[in-house]
Design a protein around this motif. Structure first.
Motif, PDB file in Angstrom:
ATOM      1  N   THR A   8       0.835  -1.211   0.000  1.00 46.92           N
ATOM      2  CA  THR A   8       0.000   0.000   0.000  1.00 46.92           C
ATOM      3  C   THR A   8       0.865   1.255   0.000  1.00 46.92           C
ATOM      4  O   THR A   8       0.589   2.201  -0.754  1.00 46.92           O
ATOM      5  CB  THR A   8      -0.936  -0.003   1.225  1.00 46.92           C
ATOM      6  OG1 THR A   8      -1.767  -1.162   1.156  1.00 46.92           O
ATOM      7  CG2 THR A   8      -1.801   1.241   1.268  1.00 46.92           C
ATOM      8  N   ALA A   9       1.894   1.265   0.826  1.00 46.77           N
ATOM      9  CA  ALA A   9       2.786   2.433   0.883  1.00 46.77           C
ATOM     10  C   ALA A   9       3.459   2.661  -0.469  1.00 46.77           C
ATOM     11  O   ALA A   9       3.548   3.803  -0.940  1.00 46.77           O
ATOM     12  CB  ALA A   9       3.826   2.242   1.980  1.00 46.77           C
ATOM     13  N   ARG A  10       3.935   1.605  -1.090  1.00 47.75           N
ATOM     14  CA  ARG A  10       4.580   1.734  -2.414  1.00 47.75           C
ATOM     15  C   ARG A  10       3.586   2.276  -3.449  1.00 47.75           C
ATOM     16  O   ARG A  10       3.934   3.143  -4.241  1.00 47.75           O
ATOM     17  CB  ARG A  10       5.124   0.388  -2.877  1.00 47.75           C
ATOM     18  CG  ARG A  10       6.395  -0.034  -2.199  1.00 47.75           C
ATOM     19  CD  ARG A  10       6.923  -1.331  -2.833  1.00 47.75           C
ATOM     20  NE  ARG A  10       7.902  -1.975  -2.010  1.00 47.75           N
ATOM     21  CZ  ARG A  10       9.181  -1.632  -1.954  1.00 47.75           C
ATOM     22  NH1 ARG A  10       9.616  -0.642  -2.681  1.00 47.75           N
ATOM     23  NH2 ARG A  10      10.011  -2.282  -1.170  1.00 47.75           N
ATOM     24  N   LEU A  11       2.365   1.747  -3.433  1.00 48.47           N
ATOM     25  CA  LEU A  11       1.355   2.207  -4.387  1.00 48.47           C
ATOM     26  C   LEU A  11       1.023   3.684  -4.188  1.00 48.47           C
ATOM     27  O   LEU A  11       0.631   4.370  -5.132  1.00 48.47           O
ATOM     28  CB  LEU A  11       0.082   1.365  -4.270  1.00 48.47           C
ATOM     29  CG  LEU A  11       0.188  -0.070  -4.798  1.00 48.47           C
ATOM     30  CD1 LEU A  11      -1.063  -0.872  -4.416  1.00 48.47           C
ATOM     31  CD2 LEU A  11       0.407  -0.091  -6.300  1.00 48.47           C
ATOM     32  N   ASN A  12       1.195   4.162  -2.960  1.00 47.59           N
ATOM     33  CA  ASN A  12       0.936   5.571  -2.659  1.00 47.59           C
ATOM     34  C   ASN A  12       2.196   6.430  -2.759  1.00 47.59           C
ATOM     35  O   ASN A  12       2.180   7.592  -2.347  1.00 47.59           O
ATOM     36  CB  ASN A  12       0.303   5.704  -1.267  1.00 47.59           C
ATOM     37  CG  ASN A  12      -1.141   5.233  -1.287  1.00 47.59           C
ATOM     38  OD1 ASN A  12      -1.930   5.662  -2.109  1.00 47.59           O
ATOM     39  ND2 ASN A  12      -1.471   4.326  -0.384  1.00 47.59           N
ATOM     40  N   GLY A  13       3.270   5.845  -3.280  1.00 49.21           N
ATOM     41  CA  GLY A  13       4.492   6.597  -3.534  1.00 49.21           C
ATOM     42  C   GLY A  13       5.284   6.975  -2.297  1.00 49.21           C
ATOM     43  O   GLY A  13       6.072   7.915  -2.330  1.00 49.21           O
ATOM     44  N   ARG A  14       5.099   6.236  -1.195  1.00 44.43           N
ATOM     45  CA  ARG A  14       5.842   6.541   0.027  1.00 44.43           C
ATOM     46  C   ARG A  14       6.966   5.545   0.228  1.00 44.43           C
ATOM     47  O   ARG A  14       6.886   4.390  -0.207  1.00 44.43           O
ATOM     48  CB  ARG A  14       4.896   6.521   1.240  1.00 44.43           C
ATOM     49  CG  ARG A  14       3.938   7.702   1.265  1.00 44.43           C
ATOM     50  CD  ARG A  14       3.243   7.818   2.608  1.00 44.43           C
ATOM     51  NE  ARG A  14       2.609   6.577   3.047  1.00 44.43           N
ATOM     52  CZ  ARG A  14       1.437   6.148   2.613  1.00 44.43           C
ATOM     53  NH1 ARG A  14       0.750   6.851   1.726  1.00 44.43           N
ATOM     54  NH2 ARG A  14       0.929   5.028   3.068  1.00 44.43           N
ATOM     55  N   GLU A  18       3.255   3.767   6.837  1.00 46.66           N
ATOM     56  CA  GLU A  18       2.480   4.549   7.802  1.00 46.66           C
ATOM     57  C   GLU A  18       1.441   3.630   8.453  1.00 46.66           C
ATOM     58  O   GLU A  18       1.045   2.613   7.869  1.00 46.66           O
ATOM     59  CB  GLU A  18       1.761   5.710   7.104  1.00 46.66           C
ATOM     60  CG  GLU A  18       2.677   6.716   6.451  1.00 46.66           C
ATOM     61  CD  GLU A  18       3.426   7.582   7.448  1.00 46.66           C
ATOM     62  OE1 GLU A  18       2.988   7.665   8.617  1.00 46.66           O
ATOM     63  OE2 GLU A  18       4.454   8.156   7.055  1.00 46.66           O
ATOM     64  N   LEU A  19       0.979   4.012   9.609  1.00 44.24           N
ATOM     65  CA  LEU A  19      -0.020   3.222  10.322  1.00 44.24           C
ATOM     66  C   LEU A  19      -1.269   3.010   9.454  1.00 44.24           C
ATOM     67  O   LEU A  19      -1.848   1.927   9.446  1.00 44.24           O
ATOM     68  CB  LEU A  19      -0.387   3.893  11.648  1.00 44.24           C
ATOM     69  CG  LEU A  19      -1.295   3.112  12.575  1.00 44.24           C
ATOM     70  CD1 LEU A  19      -0.712   1.752  12.931  1.00 44.24           C
ATOM     71  CD2 LEU A  19      -1.577   3.906  13.835  1.00 44.24           C
ATOM     72  N   ARG A  20      -1.649   4.020   8.704  1.00 42.02           N
ATOM     73  CA  ARG A  20      -2.846   3.913   7.859  1.00 42.02           C
ATOM     74  C   ARG A  20      -2.692   2.889   6.732  1.00 42.02           C
ATOM     75  O   ARG A  20      -3.677   2.498   6.103  1.00 42.02           O
ATOM     76  CB  ARG A  20      -3.220   5.275   7.295  1.00 42.02           C
ATOM     77  CG  ARG A  20      -2.202   5.835   6.319  1.00 42.02           C
ATOM     78  CD  ARG A  20      -2.642   7.204   5.793  1.00 42.02           C
ATOM     79  NE  ARG A  20      -1.661   7.762   4.898  1.00 42.02           N
ATOM     80  CZ  ARG A  20      -0.795   8.715   5.224  1.00 42.02           C
ATOM     81  NH1 ARG A  20      -0.824   9.242   6.425  1.00 42.02           N
ATOM     82  NH2 ARG A  20       0.059   9.162   4.338  1.00 42.02           N
ATOM     83  N   ASP A  21      -1.455   2.439   6.462  1.00 44.80           N
ATOM     84  CA  ASP A  21      -1.218   1.440   5.423  1.00 44.80           C
ATOM     85  C   ASP A  21      -1.555   0.027   5.893  1.00 44.80           C
ATOM     86  O   ASP A  21      -1.771  -0.860   5.066  1.00 44.80           O
ATOM     87  CB  ASP A  21       0.252   1.472   4.972  1.00 44.80           C
ATOM     88  CG  ASP A  21       0.633   2.783   4.314  1.00 44.80           C
ATOM     89  OD1 ASP A  21      -0.211   3.367   3.607  1.00 44.80           O
ATOM     90  OD2 ASP A  21       1.785   3.227   4.514  1.00 44.80           O
ATOM     91  N   LEU A  22      -1.590  -0.176   7.194  1.00 42.40           N
ATOM     92  CA  LEU A  22      -1.876  -1.512   7.731  1.00 42.40           C
ATOM     93  C   LEU A  22      -3.351  -1.852   7.533  1.00 42.40           C
ATOM     94  O   LEU A  22      -4.224  -1.050   7.882  1.00 42.40           O
ATOM     95  CB  LEU A  22      -1.519  -1.582   9.209  1.00 42.40           C
ATOM     96  CG  LEU A  22      -0.024  -1.538   9.504  1.00 42.40           C
ATOM     97  CD1 LEU A  22       0.227  -1.127  10.938  1.00 42.40           C
ATOM     98  CD2 LEU A  22       0.606  -2.880   9.209  1.00 42.40           C
TER      99      LEU A  22
END
Length: 161
Positions: free
Chosen positions: A59-65, A69-73
């Motif tokens: 999720t983090a990779r897909l969002n370019g981070r 982040e906690l919100r990725d879990l």
């Protein structure tokens, strides 16, 4: 005066963590666990945290981070409730420092945010509460989970989490 065994015949002291885990399972679901269950529990929690972190990394990779982040879990509403229940239970048990120690942070391609790092022990506690309650759903009369109950719990969580 209470009679006491001589020092050389006294049983070794129980590690504090074991009695705290026993209390967590007793409070969360009315279960009695033993020392062998502690290892199963630790393996189970670490496996589920790893699964959550793998999803979060994607999720983090897909969002370019470059940080998880906690919100990725992918925390389901049920797991979030168990995390909140764990926080309430933990006020009396003080298990969080032990969970912080045993909750492994696998090396992934991305790092963890401070917020994610700080919350992993609570997530481990929530998973612990959830699996304890899962045992009672499998067998409402259960008092002491056996290997077959742990295997069923693992299988259920693997399907859902």
């Amino acid at each position: 005066m209470i009679a006491q065994l001589p020092a050389d015949r006294m049983p070794p002291p129980r590690p504090t963590g074991i009695s705290r885990f026993e209390r967590l399972f007793r409070v969360a679901a009315g279960l009695d666990i033993d020392k062998s269950d502690i290892k199963r529990h630790e393996d189970f929690v670490n496996h589920k945290i790893y699964d959550l972190l793998i999803c979060a990394e994607e999720t983090a990779r897909l969002n370019g981070r470059d940080v998880i982040e906690l919100r990725d879990l992918p925390l389901t509403p049920g797991l979030r409730r168990c995390i909140e229940d764990f926080k309430e239970i933990d006020e009396a048990i003080e298990l969080r420092p032990i969970l912080d120690y045993i909750a492994k942070r696998p090396p992934l391609g991305l790092g963890y945010s401070d917020e994610t790092e700080a919350e992993l022990s609570n997530i481990a506690g929530g998973i612990s509460v959830a699996v304890a309650r899962c045992f009672k759903l499998i067998d409402p009369e259960l008092k002491n989970p056996q290997t077959k109950h742990w295997e069923r719990g693992f299988n259920i969580f693997s399907l859902l989490l």
